[in-house]
Design an enzyme around this catalytic site. Structure first.
Site, mmCIF file in Angstrom:
data_model
loop_
_atom_site.group_PDB
_atom_site.id
_atom_site.type_symbol
_atom_site.label_atom_id
_atom_site.label_comp_id
_atom_site.label_asym_id
_atom_site.label_seq_id
_atom_site.Cartn_x
_atom_site.Cartn_y
_atom_site.Cartn_z
ATOM 1 N N LYS A 1 -57.751 -3.618 -15.926
ATOM 2 C CA LYS A 1 -56.401 -4.173 -16.006
ATOM 3 C C LYS A 1 -55.579 -3.574 -17.136
ATOM 4 O O LYS A 1 -54.360 -3.529 -17.059
ATOM 5 C CB LYS A 1 -56.450 -5.700 -16.121
ATOM 6 N N LYS B 1 -61.726 -3.534 -4.022
ATOM 7 C CA LYS B 1 -61.761 -4.946 -3.613
ATOM 8 C C LYS B 1 -60.387 -5.444 -3.199
ATOM 9 O O LYS B 1 -59.361 -4.983 -3.695
ATOM 10 C CB LYS B 1 -62.364 -5.830 -4.703
ATOM 11 N N LYS C 1 -55.088 -9.951 -5.087
ATOM 12 C CA LYS C 1 -53.738 -10.512 -5.043
ATOM 13 C C LYS C 1 -52.742 -9.575 -5.691
ATOM 14 O O LYS C 1 -51.588 -9.527 -5.315
ATOM 15 C CB LYS C 1 -53.693 -11.806 -5.869
HETATM 16 P P1 ADP Z 1 -57.660 -12.088 -7.611
HETATM 17 O O1 ADP Z 1 -58.670 -11.148 -8.202
HETATM 18 O O2 ADP Z 1 -57.390 -11.807 -6.170
HETATM 19 O O3 ADP Z 1 -56.425 -12.285 -8.442
HETATM 20 P P2 ADP Z 1 -58.749 -14.543 -8.759
HETATM 21 O O4 ADP Z 1 -59.000 -13.812 -10.023
HETATM 22 O O5 ADP Z 1 -57.759 -15.645 -8.770
HETATM 23 O O6 ADP Z 1 -58.369 -13.511 -7.600
HETATM 24 O O7 ADP Z 1 -60.131 -15.052 -8.198
HETATM 25 C C1 ADP Z 1 -60.325 -16.250 -7.480
HETATM 26 C C2 ADP Z 1 -61.724 -16.229 -6.921
HETATM 27 O O8 ADP Z 1 -61.790 -15.314 -5.812
HETATM 28 C C3 ADP Z 1 -62.799 -15.752 -7.911
HETATM 29 O O9 ADP Z 1 -63.957 -16.530 -7.730
HETATM 30 C C4 ADP Z 1 -63.062 -14.324 -7.504
HETATM 31 O O10 ADP Z 1 -64.364 -13.911 -7.832
HETATM 32 C C5 ADP Z 1 -62.864 -14.394 -6.004
HETATM 33 N N1 ADP Z 1 -62.432 -13.104 -5.449
HETATM 34 C C6 ADP Z 1 -61.338 -12.400 -5.810
HETATM 35 N N2 ADP Z 1 -61.226 -11.281 -5.076
HETATM 36 C C7 ADP Z 1 -62.288 -11.283 -4.218
HETATM 37 C C8 ADP Z 1 -62.741 -10.383 -3.195
HETATM 38 N N3 ADP Z 1 -62.070 -9.277 -2.910
HETATM 39 N N4 ADP Z 1 -63.867 -10.705 -2.522
HETATM 40 C C9 ADP Z 1 -64.557 -11.836 -2.782
HETATM 41 N N5 ADP Z 1 -64.178 -12.717 -3.742
HETATM 42 C C10 ADP Z 1 -63.067 -12.457 -4.454
#
Ligand code: ADP
Ligand code: NA
Length: 325
Positions: A111, A193, A196
């Site tokens: 990041k 991956k 968001k």
């Molecule tokens: P992001 O990375 O999309 O901003 P968050 O940090 O809010 O998402 O993560 C929310 C939950 O979703 C966490 O438990 C994270 O490990 C899970 N998560 C985020 N991206 C993925 C993905 N591509 N596959 C599986 N789980 C994910």
């Protein structure tokens, strides 16, 4: 009874990766454990945000929690910043965390795009805030996607260090990472991956995408030229990712899907996946629209913060006492 804590950032709408990797587990766990699910808005501040948008997205994510089936009678649903104990506990833990261990966090490196000099201090220390989120609730299980594994290790290290140096205060938590779907990949770039915060709109399917957009996104999803529906994440990351999504949304196992599409090809497979996804999301979207502006979400969050605050403050008192403040 087991204690569970987890959260999602209000940095955008929840996508299928979040759902399959983490939120799907929340729904099941609420019946088995004492669960705390938060919207981690303080974490969202680690990168610049529009204040009004952050407010709205915080309520969006809370409404989505309810829309996917979390029940405020079964689980405590709250917003991180509504419970001030999180920031205080994070400070106390920062005083035992080490610069070296935080520097090794892969997510920080990604990041901050390798430029620690101009990265925010909050972005650097946020895994400690995450540790506070978990430890304040004495959680023993933390349902997360695979990307959070390293942060969970840090949480365990900090808890063990605190317990050793100041006396037994914390339960040592364990991550609960699903066997299937712990890392859902980007549709347009299946070696990365799903996220968001991705720049490309073809990266993810949001829980709120309408049928037309879902169709477009799945049609554009990158596969390979073999035209054989086979689960092989290493050599066929695109189709394997779609198989994982199909399987979790439909409840049909991956091997059954492989059989079903043996000799059929990607066209029909994608067509069916589009249908499965649209039908899976339809009731969630309907419920989201019913709830989002009804005043109910705010009510749930208010009560949730009261319940969460009681538990968090108990642990915080122990931390303060142990540290001599
Ligand atoms: P992001 O990375 O999309 O901003 P968050 O940090 O809010 O998402 O993560 C929310 C939950 O979703 C966490 O438990 C994270 O490990 C899970 N998560 C985020 N991206 C993925 C993905 N591509 N596959 C599986 N789980 C994910
Ligand atoms: Na419960």
């Amino acid at each position: 009874m087991e204690r569970v804590l987890s959260g999602a950032q209000p940095t955008g709408l929840i996508h299928l990766g979040n759902y399959v990797g983490a939120l799907r587990q929340y729904v099941q766990l609420q019946h088995e454990a004492d669960c705390y699910f938060c919207v981690v808005n303080l974490h969202a501040l680690t990168l610049p945000r529009d204040p009004q948008e952050l407010k709205e997205k915080t309520l969006d994510v809370a409404a989505l929690y309810l829309a996917i089936g979390l029940d405020p009678k079964k689980a405590t649903i709250f917003v991180q910043s509504h419970v001030p104990a999180h920031t205080e506990a994070a400070w106390l833990l920062q005083c035992i965390a080490r610069v070296g261990e935080l520097s090794r966090m892969v997510q920080f490196k990604e990041k901050s795009k390798g430029s620690a000099e101009s990265a925010g201090v909050g972005l650097f220390t946020y895994p400690v805030l995450q540790a506070a989120d978990i430890l304040l609730y004495q959680a023993n299980k933390v349902p997360v996607g695979e990307d959070q594994k390293q942060h969970l290790e840090l949480t365990r290290d900090l808890a063990e260090r605190f317990n050793r140096d100041y006396g037994e205060v914390f339960t040592i938590p364990e991550p609960l990472i699903p066997k299937i779907g712990a890392r859902i990949m980007a549709l347009d770039e299946p070696t990365k991956k799903m996220s968001k915060s991705a720049e490309s709109k073809w990266n993810n399917i949001s829980i709120m995408d309408d049928p037309k957009l879902i169709e477009k996104k799945i049609k554009r999803a990158v596969t390979d030229s073999e035209n054989q529906v086979r689960f092989d994440p290493e050599n066929k990351p695109g189709i394997s990712n779609l198989l994982t999504i199909y399987s979790t949304l439909s409840g049909i196992s991956i091997s059954e899907l492989e059989k079903k599409y043996d000799g059929v090809g990607y066209g029909q497979f994608k067509k069916d996946l589009i249908e499965v996804t649209i039908e899976f999301l339809r009731p969630i979207q309907e419920r989201f629209h019913e709830l989002r502006h009804s005043g109910y979400v705010e009510e749930v969050l208010k009560e949730g913060a009261e319940r969460a605050g009681k538990v968090a403050n108990q642990t915080l008192s122990k931390m303060r006492e142990a540290m001599g403040i």
